[in-house]
Design an enzyme around this catalytic site. Sequence first.
Site, PDB file in Angstrom:
ATOM      1  N   MET A  36       0.848  -1.203   0.000  1.00  0.00           N
ATOM      2  CA  MET A  36       0.000   0.000   0.000  1.00  0.00           C
ATOM      3  C   MET A  36       0.881   1.250   0.000  1.00  0.00           C
ATOM      4  O   MET A  36       0.407   2.345   0.303  1.00  0.00           O
ATOM      5  CB  MET A  36      -0.931  -0.010   1.203  1.00  0.00           C
ATOM      6  CG  MET A  36      -1.907  -1.197   1.160  1.00  0.00           C
ATOM      7  SD  MET A  36      -3.449  -0.907   2.026  1.00  0.00           S
ATOM      8  CE  MET A  36      -2.860  -0.647   3.688  1.00  0.00           C
ATOM      9  N   GLY A  37       2.158   1.084  -0.325  1.00  0.00           N
ATOM     10  CA  GLY A  37       3.040   2.247  -0.424  1.00  0.00           C
ATOM     11  C   GLY A  37       3.541   2.730   0.923  1.00  0.00           C
ATOM     12  O   GLY A  37       3.468   2.013   1.921  1.00  0.00           O
ATOM     13  N   LEU A  39       6.695   3.190   1.571  1.00  0.00           N
ATOM     14  CA  LEU A  39       7.595   2.047   1.688  1.00  0.00           C
ATOM     15  C   LEU A  39       8.695   2.254   2.721  1.00  0.00           C
ATOM     16  O   LEU A  39       9.218   3.357   2.883  1.00  0.00           O
ATOM     17  CB  LEU A  39       8.225   1.760   0.322  1.00  0.00           C
ATOM     18  CG  LEU A  39       7.213   1.476  -0.795  1.00  0.00           C
ATOM     19  CD1 LEU A  39       7.939   1.191  -2.107  1.00  0.00           C
ATOM     20  CD2 LEU A  39       6.283   0.322  -0.437  1.00  0.00           C
ATOM     21  N   GLY A  42      10.998  -2.892   5.512  1.00  0.00           N
ATOM     22  CA  GLY A  42      10.225  -4.149   5.507  1.00  0.00           C
ATOM     23  C   GLY A  42       9.767  -4.472   4.093  1.00  0.00           C
ATOM     24  O   GLY A  42       9.961  -5.583   3.588  1.00  0.00           O
ATOM     25  N   HIS A  43       9.158  -3.473   3.442  1.00  0.00           N
ATOM     26  CA  HIS A  43       8.721  -3.684   2.055  1.00  0.00           C
ATOM     27  C   HIS A  43       9.919  -4.026   1.163  1.00  0.00           C
ATOM     28  O   HIS A  43       9.853  -4.916   0.318  1.00  0.00           O
ATOM     29  CB  HIS A  43       8.083  -2.413   1.497  1.00  0.00           C
ATOM     30  CG  HIS A  43       6.841  -1.960   2.200  1.00  0.00           C
ATOM     31  ND1 HIS A  43       6.808  -0.835   2.992  1.00  0.00           N
ATOM     32  CD2 HIS A  43       5.588  -2.469   2.237  1.00  0.00           C
ATOM     33  CE1 HIS A  43       5.580  -0.660   3.464  1.00  0.00           C
ATOM     34  NE2 HIS A  43       4.816  -1.645   3.035  1.00  0.00           N
ATOM     35  N   GLY A 155       4.951 -10.298   3.890  1.00  0.00           N
ATOM     36  CA  GLY A 155       5.688 -10.230   5.147  1.00  0.00           C
ATOM     37  C   GLY A 155       5.035 -11.066   6.238  1.00  0.00           C
ATOM     38  O   GLY A 155       3.809 -11.101   6.357  1.00  0.00           O
ATOM     39  N   LYS A 157       5.188 -10.191   9.136  1.00  0.00           N
ATOM     40  CA  LYS A 157       4.657  -9.170  10.042  1.00  0.00           C
ATOM     41  C   LYS A 157       3.129  -9.286  10.126  1.00  0.00           C
ATOM     42  O   LYS A 157       2.549  -9.182  11.191  1.00  0.00           O
ATOM     43  CB  LYS A 157       5.080  -7.795   9.516  1.00  0.00           C
ATOM     44  CG  LYS A 157       4.196  -6.645   9.876  1.00  0.00           C
ATOM     45  CD  LYS A 157       4.733  -5.927  11.054  1.00  0.00           C
ATOM     46  CE  LYS A 157       3.891  -4.780  11.566  1.00  0.00           C
ATOM     47  NZ  LYS A 157       2.982  -4.156  10.667  1.00  0.00           N
ATOM     48  N   ASP A 158       2.496  -9.461   8.965  1.00  0.00           N
ATOM     49  CA  ASP A 158       1.039  -9.617   8.915  1.00  0.00           C
ATOM     50  C   ASP A 158       0.752 -11.116   8.833  1.00  0.00           C
ATOM     51  O   ASP A 158       0.392 -11.645   7.786  1.00  0.00           O
ATOM     52  CB  ASP A 158       0.493  -8.860   7.712  1.00  0.00           C
ATOM     53  CG  ASP A 158       0.800  -7.373   7.819  1.00  0.00           C
ATOM     54  OD1 ASP A 158       0.038  -6.665   8.480  1.00  0.00           O
ATOM     55  OD2 ASP A 158       1.844  -6.939   7.290  1.00  0.00           O
ATOM     56  N   SER A 193       6.523  -0.351  10.204  1.00  0.00           N
ATOM     57  CA  SER A 193       5.152  -0.293   9.693  1.00  0.00           C
ATOM     58  C   SER A 193       4.880   1.118   9.193  1.00  0.00           C
ATOM     59  O   SER A 193       5.361   2.100   9.784  1.00  0.00           O
ATOM     60  CB  SER A 193       4.170  -0.626  10.819  1.00  0.00           C
ATOM     61  OG  SER A 193       2.872  -0.207  10.461  1.00  0.00           O
TER      62      SER A 193
HETATM   63  P1  AMP Z   1       1.434  -2.939   3.464  1.00  0.00           P
HETATM   64  O1  AMP Z   1       1.986  -1.888   2.568  1.00  0.00           O
HETATM   65  O2  AMP Z   1       1.395  -2.540   4.910  1.00  0.00           O
HETATM   66  O3  AMP Z   1       0.105  -3.478   2.969  1.00  0.00           O
HETATM   67  O4  AMP Z   1       2.437  -4.155   3.426  1.00  0.00           O
HETATM   68  C1  AMP Z   1       2.824  -4.741   2.200  1.00  0.00           C
HETATM   69  C2  AMP Z   1       3.627  -5.970   2.479  1.00  0.00           C
HETATM   70  O5  AMP Z   1       4.760  -5.634   3.266  1.00  0.00           O
HETATM   71  C3  AMP Z   1       2.865  -7.042   3.292  1.00  0.00           C
HETATM   72  O6  AMP Z   1       3.184  -8.325   2.782  1.00  0.00           O
HETATM   73  C4  AMP Z   1       3.399  -6.840   4.678  1.00  0.00           C
HETATM   74  O7  AMP Z   1       3.334  -8.012   5.476  1.00  0.00           O
HETATM   75  C5  AMP Z   1       4.844  -6.480   4.388  1.00  0.00           C
HETATM   76  N1  AMP Z   1       5.458  -5.789   5.524  1.00  0.00           N
HETATM   77  C6  AMP Z   1       4.996  -4.684   6.175  1.00  0.00           C
HETATM   78  N2  AMP Z   1       5.800  -4.377   7.211  1.00  0.00           N
HETATM   79  C7  AMP Z   1       6.780  -5.315   7.231  1.00  0.00           C
HETATM   80  C8  AMP Z   1       7.913  -5.568   8.071  1.00  0.00           C
HETATM   81  N3  AMP Z   1       8.197  -4.787   9.115  1.00  0.00           N
HETATM   82  N4  AMP Z   1       8.703  -6.630   7.787  1.00  0.00           N
HETATM   83  C9  AMP Z   1       8.420  -7.445   6.730  1.00  0.00           C
HETATM   84  N5  AMP Z   1       7.368  -7.267   5.911  1.00  0.00           N
HETATM   85  C10 AMP Z   1       6.560  -6.220   6.154  1.00  0.00           C
END
Ligand code: AMP
Length: 288
Positions: A36-37, A39, A42-43, A155, A157-158, A193
């Site tokens: 979802m950007g 970034l 983690g991303h 990740g 994380k989720d 996050s």
């Molecule tokens: P999001 O942009 O929050 O929807 O996350 C996109 C992807 O990044 C998802 O697969 C998340 O699990 C992963 N992600 C977010 N934060 C982390 C992190 N701290 N470590 C590893 N992966 C992450």
Amino acid sequence: MTMETSMKTVGTIADVQDVLSTVRTQGKKVGFVPTMGNLHDGHLSLVREAKKRCDYVVVSIYVNQLQFGPNEDYDSYPRTFEEDQELLVQEGVDLLFTPTSHEIYPEGAEHHTVVRVDALDGMHCGSSRPGFFTGIATIVCKLFNILRPDVAVFGEKDFQQLAIIRKMVEDLCMPIEVVGAPIARADSGLALSSRNGYLTADERNAAALLYQVISEAREQILAGERNYDAIHRDGFVKLARAGFKPDYFNIVDRHTLQPATLKDDKLVILAAAMLGRARLIDNVQLDI
Ligand code: AMP
């Protein structure tokens, strides 16, 4: 600074499919990282994982309104497109897909067909955020159908999200390898996050306690404690005392995500808590 500019950015389904059909005729293995950007590292660690496994890496940036509840932060969710694009160029991403809402939900999100992964949806984040995982499964299914990647990286994380995507892929026979990547953390231990940006400086210091409390629970279990109810209650109390509003602190079987029994040996401790404006989630896995 001169940047390598070979990354393509496209916004329509027709364009992204056009690019990918050429890539596929070259026999390249396509990896996909949905985001979802806003970034962070983690991303980017997911991007690196995809690059290790594939010849061609696609990242999507799309803030999916279908997964936000009416009182959640869809409007204020951080959108930092230019910085994100630059980071992805630096990582050597091949293709960035940034559709508009109209491209994804041309008739509006309300009447769109949805994917519900009932078996893993009714607990943890699913019970406090009704419709959240249906929104996620639906957008991920749709992105998979649009892009048809060979590999998709998510990740840990989720953790519940990853379990739901794995189940969807398995149940619906999607020919995609789902890869989980470890949690990237700040030096304090706080899981990175996009929502950490909502924390004040003081809250950010306090936020590291979430990982500490989960890690303490892990140590207790590894030391032989099996009273999971007591560990769960203890986790709640510690978080509340430190100013969090804990949502859940659950010790569960890693596969079913159901409360751990004495027979289970592959566990994960899942926790979510509000701190100020931010809803934080974290987890640790353990084998006993
Ligand atoms: P999001 O942009 O929050 O929807 O996350 C996109 C992807 O990044 C998802 O697969 C998340 O699990 C992963 N992600 C977010 N934060 C982390 C992190 N701290 N470590 C590893 N992966 C992450």
